[in-house]
Write a protein that holds these residues in place. Sequence first.
Motif, PDB file in Angstrom:
ATOM      1  N   LEU A 171       0.834  -1.187   0.000  1.00 24.30           N
ATOM      2  CA  LEU A 171       0.000   0.000   0.000  1.00 24.30           C
ATOM      3  C   LEU A 171       0.880   1.252   0.000  1.00 24.30           C
ATOM      4  O   LEU A 171       1.864   1.331   0.733  1.00 24.30           O
ATOM      5  N   TYR A 172       0.532   2.216  -0.830  1.00 28.50           N
ATOM      6  CA  TYR A 172       1.188   3.521  -0.863  1.00 28.50           C
ATOM      7  C   TYR A 172       0.176   4.547  -0.347  1.00 28.50           C
ATOM      8  O   TYR A 172      -0.612   5.083  -1.117  1.00 28.50           O
ATOM      9  N   PRO A 173       0.174   4.789   0.964  1.00 30.45           N
ATOM     10  CA  PRO A 173      -0.922   5.532   1.588  1.00 30.45           C
ATOM     11  C   PRO A 173      -1.122   6.949   1.055  1.00 30.45           C
ATOM     12  O   PRO A 173      -2.253   7.369   0.831  1.00 30.45           O
ATOM     13  N   LEU A 174      -0.052   7.689   0.830  1.00 35.39           N
ATOM     14  CA  LEU A 174      -0.221   9.083   0.419  1.00 35.39           C
ATOM     15  C   LEU A 174      -0.753   9.204  -1.001  1.00 35.39           C
ATOM     16  O   LEU A 174      -1.666   9.988  -1.262  1.00 35.39           O
ATOM     17  N   SER A 175      -0.213   8.420  -1.897  1.00 32.45           N
ATOM     18  CA  SER A 175      -0.678   8.523  -3.283  1.00 32.45           C
ATOM     19  C   SER A 175      -2.068   7.914  -3.457  1.00 32.45           C
ATOM     20  O   SER A 175      -2.909   8.473  -4.172  1.00 32.45           O
ATOM     21  N   GLU A 176      -2.340   6.802  -2.809  1.00 28.58           N
ATOM     22  CA  GLU A 176      -3.660   6.191  -2.936  1.00 28.58           C
ATOM     23  C   GLU A 176      -4.738   7.044  -2.269  1.00 28.58           C
ATOM     24  O   GLU A 176      -5.855   7.143  -2.767  1.00 28.58           O
ATOM     25  N   SER A 177      -4.405   7.669  -1.154  1.00 33.27           N
ATOM     26  CA  SER A 177      -5.393   8.542  -0.515  1.00 33.27           C
ATOM     27  C   SER A 177      -5.622   9.800  -1.344  1.00 33.27           C
ATOM     28  O   SER A 177      -6.739  10.323  -1.385  1.00 33.27           O
ATOM     29  N   LEU A 178      -4.581  10.276  -2.037  1.00 30.81           N
ATOM     30  CA  LEU A 178      -4.762  11.416  -2.924  1.00 30.81           C
ATOM     31  C   LEU A 178      -5.682  11.063  -4.088  1.00 30.81           C
ATOM     32  O   LEU A 178      -6.593  11.826  -4.425  1.00 30.81           O
ATOM     33  N   TRP A 179      -5.479   9.893  -4.673  1.00 34.99           N
ATOM     34  CA  TRP A 179      -6.363   9.454  -5.757  1.00 34.99           C
ATOM     35  C   TRP A 179      -7.783   9.273  -5.256  1.00 34.99           C
ATOM     36  O   TRP A 179      -8.742   9.626  -5.949  1.00 34.99           O
ATOM     37  N   PHE A 180      -7.938   8.704  -4.073  1.00 36.56           N
ATOM     38  CA  PHE A 180      -9.276   8.538  -3.513  1.00 36.56           C
ATOM     39  C   PHE A 180      -9.948   9.886  -3.327  1.00 36.56           C
ATOM     40  O   PHE A 180     -11.135  10.057  -3.660  1.00 36.56           O
ATOM     41  N   THR A 181      -9.226  10.873  -2.810  1.00 31.48           N
ATOM     42  CA  THR A 181      -9.797  12.192  -2.570  1.00 31.48           C
ATOM     43  C   THR A 181     -10.172  12.876  -3.878  1.00 31.48           C
ATOM     44  O   THR A 181     -11.229  13.519  -3.969  1.00 31.48           O
ATOM     45  N   ILE A 182      -9.345  12.746  -4.897  1.00 28.05           N
ATOM     46  CA  ILE A 182      -9.651  13.340  -6.200  1.00 28.05           C
ATOM     47  C   ILE A 182     -10.904  12.700  -6.794  1.00 28.05           C
ATOM     48  O   ILE A 182     -11.806  13.399  -7.281  1.00 28.05           O
ATOM     49  N   ILE A 183     -10.975  11.380  -6.754  1.00 25.90           N
ATOM     50  CA  ILE A 183     -12.147  10.677  -7.287  1.00 25.90           C
ATOM     51  C   ILE A 183     -13.399  11.037  -6.487  1.00 25.90           C
ATOM     52  O   ILE A 183     -14.469  11.275  -7.060  1.00 25.90           O
ATOM     53  N   ALA A 184     -13.280  11.095  -5.160  1.00 25.91           N
ATOM     54  CA  ALA A 184     -14.435  11.429  -4.322  1.00 25.91           C
ATOM     55  C   ALA A 184     -14.912  12.857  -4.589  1.00 25.91           C
ATOM     56  O   ALA A 184     -16.119  13.104  -4.666  1.00 25.91           O
ATOM     57  N   ALA A 185     -13.982  13.806  -4.738  1.00 30.44           N
ATOM     58  CA  ALA A 185     -14.372  15.188  -5.027  1.00 30.44           C
ATOM     59  C   ALA A 185     -15.048  15.285  -6.383  1.00 30.44           C
ATOM     60  O   ALA A 185     -16.048  16.003  -6.548  1.00 30.44           O
ATOM     61  N   PHE A 186     -14.533  14.569  -7.361  1.00 31.15           N
ATOM     62  CA  PHE A 186     -15.132  14.581  -8.695  1.00 31.15           C
ATOM     63  C   PHE A 186     -16.567  14.052  -8.648  1.00 31.15           C
ATOM     64  O   PHE A 186     -17.489  14.685  -9.168  1.00 31.15           O
ATOM     65  N   PHE A 187     -16.762  12.902  -8.023  1.00 32.81           N
ATOM     66  CA  PHE A 187     -18.102  12.329  -7.976  1.00 32.81           C
ATOM     67  C   PHE A 187     -19.044  13.109  -7.064  1.00 32.81           C
ATOM     68  O   PHE A 187     -20.246  13.145  -7.294  1.00 32.81           O
ATOM     69  N   ARG A 188     -18.518  13.748  -6.025  1.00 34.26           N
ATOM     70  CA  ARG A 188     -19.358  14.574  -5.158  1.00 34.26           C
ATOM     71  C   ARG A 188     -19.945  15.730  -5.952  1.00 34.26           C
ATOM     72  O   ARG A 188     -21.142  16.024  -5.878  1.00 34.26           O
ATOM     73  N   HIS A 189     -19.108  16.389  -6.742  1.00 29.22           N
ATOM     74  CA  HIS A 189     -19.596  17.523  -7.519  1.00 29.22           C
ATOM     75  C   HIS A 189     -20.396  17.082  -8.740  1.00 29.22           C
ATOM     76  O   HIS A 189     -21.273  17.807  -9.195  1.00 29.22           O
ATOM     77  N   LEU A 190     -20.112  15.914  -9.250  1.00 26.38           N
ATOM     78  CA  LEU A 190     -20.911  15.379 -10.346  1.00 26.38           C
ATOM     79  C   LEU A 190     -22.324  15.053  -9.878  1.00 26.38           C
ATOM     80  O   LEU A 190     -23.304  15.311 -10.578  1.00 26.38           O
ATOM     81  N   ALA A 191     -22.449  14.518  -8.665  1.00 23.06           N
ATOM     82  CA  ALA A 191     -23.763  14.197  -8.117  1.00 23.06           C
ATOM     83  C   ALA A 191     -24.558  15.455  -7.776  1.00 23.06           C
ATOM     84  O   ALA A 191     -25.792  15.445  -7.823  1.00 23.06           O
ATOM     85  N   GLU A 192     -23.871  16.537  -7.453  1.00 21.10           N
ATOM     86  CA  GLU A 192     -24.556  17.787  -7.132  1.00 21.10           C
ATOM     87  C   GLU A 192     -24.888  18.598  -8.381  1.00 21.10           C
ATOM     88  O   GLU A 192     -25.567  19.617  -8.291  1.00 21.10           O
ATOM     89  N   ASN A 243     -10.921  19.470   1.300  1.00 18.30           N
ATOM     90  CA  ASN A 243     -10.370  18.283   0.645  1.00 18.30           C
ATOM     91  C   ASN A 243      -9.008  17.887   1.206  1.00 18.30           C
ATOM     92  O   ASN A 243      -8.664  16.703   1.213  1.00 18.30           O
ATOM     93  N   SER A 244      -8.245  18.856   1.692  1.00 15.31           N
ATOM     94  CA  SER A 244      -6.956  18.526   2.316  1.00 15.31           C
ATOM     95  C   SER A 244      -7.144  17.755   3.616  1.00 15.31           C
ATOM     96  O   SER A 244      -6.418  16.791   3.886  1.00 15.31           O
ATOM     97  N   VAL A 245      -8.116  18.170   4.418  1.00 12.19           N
ATOM     98  CA  VAL A 245      -8.387  17.455   5.672  1.00 12.19           C
ATOM     99  C   VAL A 245      -8.882  16.044   5.374  1.00 12.19           C
ATOM    100  O   VAL A 245      -8.457  15.076   6.025  1.00 12.19           O
ATOM    101  N   LEU A 246      -9.754  15.915   4.384  1.00  6.32           N
ATOM    102  CA  LEU A 246     -10.226  14.576   4.007  1.00  6.32           C
ATOM    103  C   LEU A 246      -9.090  13.720   3.459  1.00  6.32           C
ATOM    104  O   LEU A 246      -9.036  12.516   3.711  1.00  6.32           O
ATOM    105  N   TRP A 247      -8.175  14.329   2.712  1.00  8.18           N
ATOM    106  CA  TRP A 247      -7.020  13.595   2.195  1.00  8.18           C
ATOM    107  C   TRP A 247      -6.129  13.116   3.340  1.00  8.18           C
ATOM    108  O   TRP A 247      -5.685  11.961   3.355  1.00  8.18           O
ATOM    109  N   LEU A 248      -5.867  13.983   4.313  1.00  6.25           N
ATOM    110  CA  LEU A 248      -5.039  13.582   5.453  1.00  6.25           C
ATOM    111  C   LEU A 248      -5.711  12.487   6.273  1.00  6.25           C
ATOM    112  O   LEU A 248      -5.043  11.554   6.740  1.00  6.25           O
TER     113      LEU A 248
END
Length: 100
Positions: free
Chosen positions: A19-40, A54-59
């Motif tokens: 597991l690469y925690p920083l990069s995978e969490s960054l990708w998760f946050t980017i995908i989550a932000a994209f879908f959050r705004h797509l749903a809205e 988004n920084s707090v959620l990424w951390l």
Amino acid sequence: MLEAFVLSFWAVWSADRELYPLSESLWFTIIAAFFRHLAEWEMPLVDGRWVAFNSVLWLYTALVFILINRLSSSFIHTLLLTAAAGIGYFHLALHLPDWL
């Protein structure tokens, strides 16, 4: 709620692999932000508050992945950690805009 479920699923899936925690969490946050705004159905207003949110959620997501990587010794431990992480993510994403 969907983001918390996906985070838990991603953490369970990541428990038995490198597991690469920083990069995978960054990708998760980017995908989550994209879908959050797509749903809205609206474009995000990218300002300091949006970046802080988004920084707090990424951390938080990075911390979850680090803990899963270090503390999951069995499948039951992984499930308990991911359940707690999903609940924590849901409440953090729900209440963080009020705190900022």
